[in-house]
Design a protein around this motif. Structure first.
Motif, short mmCIF file in Angstrom:
data_model
loop_
_atom_site.label_atom_id
_atom_site.label_comp_id
_atom_site.label_asym_id
_atom_site.label_seq_id
_atom_site.Cartn_x
_atom_site.Cartn_y
_atom_site.Cartn_z
N TYR A 1 20.67 56.31 14.52
CA TYR A 1 21.48 55.14 14.75
C TYR A 1 21.48 53.66 13.80
O TYR A 1 21.06 53.56 12.89
CB TYR A 1 21.43 54.64 15.95
CG TYR A 1 22.26 53.29 16.97
CD1 TYR A 1 23.22 53.38 16.89
CD2 TYR A 1 21.40 52.75 16.96
CE1 TYR A 1 24.21 52.50 17.33
CE2 TYR A 1 22.34 50.94 17.09
CZ TYR A 1 23.86 50.87 17.26
OH TYR A 1 24.42 50.21 17.63
N CYS A 2 19.07 53.23 13.69
CA CYS A 2 19.23 52.35 13.07
C CYS A 2 19.80 52.63 11.61
O CYS A 2 19.51 51.89 11.37
CB CYS A 2 17.94 52.36 14.24
SG CYS A 2 16.95 50.77 13.66
N ARG A 3 19.19 53.26 10.84
CA ARG A 3 18.67 54.16 9.56
C ARG A 3 20.24 54.16 9.06
O ARG A 3 20.92 52.91 8.61
CB ARG A 3 18.29 54.65 9.35
CG ARG A 3 17.31 54.83 8.93
CD ARG A 3 16.60 56.25 8.36
NE ARG A 3 15.41 56.84 9.22
CZ ARG A 3 14.70 57.47 9.09
NH1 ARG A 3 14.99 58.41 8.59
NH2 ARG A 3 13.84 58.21 9.97
N GLY B 1 22.09 50.73 8.94
CA GLY B 1 21.43 50.11 8.21
C GLY B 1 20.02 48.69 8.57
O GLY B 1 20.23 48.45 6.91
N HIS B 2 19.95 48.73 9.59
CA HIS B 2 18.76 48.44 10.46
C HIS B 2 17.85 47.85 9.31
O HIS B 2 17.20 46.36 8.88
CB HIS B 2 18.45 48.17 11.55
CG HIS B 2 20.14 48.00 12.59
ND1 HIS B 2 19.80 48.41 13.97
CD2 HIS B 2 21.52 48.18 12.24
CE1 HIS B 2 20.82 48.50 14.15
NE2 HIS B 2 21.92 47.85 13.16
N VAL B 3 16.89 49.22 9.05
CA VAL B 3 15.91 48.94 8.37
C VAL B 3 16.36 50.28 7.49
O VAL B 3 16.65 51.80 8.17
CB VAL B 3 14.47 49.01 9.39
CG1 VAL B 3 14.37 48.10 9.39
CG2 VAL B 3 14.89 50.40 10.08
N LEU C 1 12.21 51.53 12.92
CA LEU C 1 13.42 51.24 13.69
C LEU C 1 13.35 49.84 13.32
O LEU C 1 11.72 49.34 13.25
CB LEU C 1 12.66 51.42 15.46
CG LEU C 1 13.43 52.99 15.75
CD1 LEU C 1 12.70 53.29 17.73
CD2 LEU C 1 14.94 53.30 15.26
N CYS C 2 13.87 49.08 14.20
CA CYS C 2 13.85 47.71 13.41
C CYS C 2 12.99 47.36 15.08
O CYS C 2 13.30 48.21 15.93
CB CYS C 2 15.53 46.81 13.84
SG CYS C 2 16.84 47.56 14.79
N SER C 3 13.17 45.65 15.61
CA SER C 3 12.68 45.44 16.31
C SER C 3 13.46 45.50 17.58
O SER C 3 13.45 45.90 18.74
CB SER C 3 12.32 44.23 16.26
OG SER C 3 12.82 43.23 15.63
N GLU C 4 14.51 45.52 17.41
CA GLU C 4 16.16 45.81 18.80
C GLU C 4 16.32 47.59 18.88
O GLU C 4 16.12 47.02 20.06
CB GLU C 4 17.34 45.23 18.00
CG GLU C 4 18.19 44.63 18.90
CD GLU C 4 19.52 43.49 18.56
OE1 GLU C 4 20.58 44.24 18.45
OE2 GLU C 4 18.98 42.66 17.14
N CYS C 5 15.68 47.79 17.56
CA CYS C 5 16.60 49.13 17.76
C CYS C 5 14.91 49.29 18.99
O CYS C 5 15.26 50.20 20.18
CB CYS C 5 16.72 50.15 17.55
SG CYS C 5 18.30 49.86 16.57
N SER C 6 13.77 49.49 18.35
CA SER C 6 12.25 50.01 19.45
C SER C 6 12.65 49.08 20.92
O SER C 6 12.00 49.75 21.40
CB SER C 6 11.26 49.07 18.01
OG SER C 6 11.14 48.26 18.32
ZN ZN Z 1 18.24 48.81 14.56
#
Ligand code: ZN
Length: 85
Positions: A5-7, A10-12, A16-21
């Motif tokens: 989902y995160c990738r 395009g979050h990171v 994982l980006c901080s929000e997703c983690s």
């Molecule tokens: Zn994310």
């Protein structure tokens, strides 16, 4: 699940980006602390609300997005059960 989902959004580019983690961490904690353990009913019927509305909504988005992509790899039914959707 979460990384797809995160990738994909395009979050990171990796991990994982901080929000997703934070979301992942939160859901893990809630499942761990659910007093019904493996024998719990679906969350909709569960008297203890594992997920706060905000997180529920986010997790739904994740499932909608990632579910169609990795349905062959991950037991989506388990997540459905856990989330009561
Ligand atoms: Zn994310």
């Amino acid at each position: 699940m979460m990384t797809v989902y995160c990738r994909g959004n395009g979050h990171v580019s990796d991990g994982l980006c901080s929000e997703c983690s934070a979301l992942l961490e939160y859901s893990r904690r809630r499942l761990d602390s659910c007093r019904f353990g493996d024998g719990k009913p679906t969350c909709r019927k569960c008297p203890v609300h594992c997920y706060m509305p905000r997180y529920r909504e986010e997790i739904r988005n994740v499932m909608r997005y990632a579910g169609s992509r990795i349905i062959f790899v991950h037991p989506i039914a388990v997540l459905r059960h856990l989330l009561g959707v």
